[in-house]
Motif scaffolding. Structure first.
Motif, PDB file in Angstrom:
ATOM      1  N   GLU A  97       2.553   1.670  -3.458  1.00 39.03           N
ATOM      2  CA  GLU A  97       1.589   2.134  -4.464  1.00 39.03           C
ATOM      3  C   GLU A  97       1.254   3.608  -4.258  1.00 39.03           C
ATOM      4  N   SER A  98       1.125   4.023  -3.012  1.00 39.98           N
ATOM      5  CA  SER A  98       0.845   5.424  -2.706  1.00 39.98           C
ATOM      6  C   SER A  98       2.003   6.314  -3.163  1.00 39.98           C
ATOM      7  N   ALA A  99       3.224   5.872  -2.901  1.00 39.02           N
ATOM      8  CA  ALA A  99       4.397   6.647  -3.318  1.00 39.02           C
ATOM      9  C   ALA A  99       4.473   6.742  -4.840  1.00 39.02           C
ATOM     10  N   LYS A 100       4.163   5.646  -5.527  1.00 38.16           N
ATOM     11  CA  LYS A 100       4.157   5.662  -6.993  1.00 38.16           C
ATOM     12  C   LYS A 100       3.109   6.630  -7.520  1.00 38.16           C
ATOM     13  N   ALA A 101       1.925   6.641  -6.908  1.00 36.43           N
ATOM     14  CA  ALA A 101       0.852   7.541  -7.340  1.00 36.43           C
ATOM     15  C   ALA A 101       1.257   9.003  -7.137  1.00 36.43           C
ATOM     16  N   ARG A 102       1.886   9.317  -5.992  1.00 36.68           N
ATOM     17  CA  ARG A 102       2.352  10.690  -5.750  1.00 36.68           C
ATOM     18  C   ARG A 102       3.424  11.088  -6.763  1.00 36.68           C
ATOM     19  N   THR A 146       0.830  -1.206   0.000  1.00 38.86           N
ATOM     20  CA  THR A 146       0.000   0.000   0.000  1.00 38.86           C
ATOM     21  C   THR A 146       0.864   1.255   0.000  1.00 38.86           C
ATOM     22  N   LYS A 147       1.907   1.267   0.828  1.00 37.30           N
ATOM     23  CA  LYS A 147       2.788   2.433   0.890  1.00 37.30           C
ATOM     24  C   LYS A 147       3.540   2.640  -0.423  1.00 37.30           C
TER      25      LYS A 147
END
Length: 98
Positions: A80-85, A77-78
């Protein structure tokens, strides 16, 4: 009162250390009561630690499966969140540059 839930990684690591310490105490008792050989010469402490490591690894693998899965899900989850940002930042830079 809002108490923060400890991260899955911290929880898993603490439980892994607890399993190792339990194995270490168990092996030390076995060596103390001469159920298991004490190693060669001055190698007693190293022998006890290595045997505890060998015992704790499969025990942790079986006993801590749920915690390991939770930790893995949290890490995914972390990431994927970093990739999205990162992607959002890139698209903003592309929009500003064009």
């Amino acid at each position: 009162m809002n108490v923060a839930k400890p991260s899955a990684t911290v929880r898993y690591t603490a439980m892994r250390v607890a399993v190792f310490v339990g194995c270490l105490v168990f092996v030390a008792l076995l060596v103390h009561f001469k159920i298991v050989p004490a190693g060669l010469g001055d190698a007693n402490a190293i022998w006890v630690v290595l045997l505890a490591l060998v015992l704790s690894a499969p025990l942790s693998f079986v006993l801590l499966r749920k915690q390991r899965d939770e930790m893995s899900a949290q890490i995914v989850t972390k990431v994927e969140s970093a990739k999205a940002r990162l992607e959002a930042n890139r698209s903003q830079e592309d929009g500003a540059a064009g």
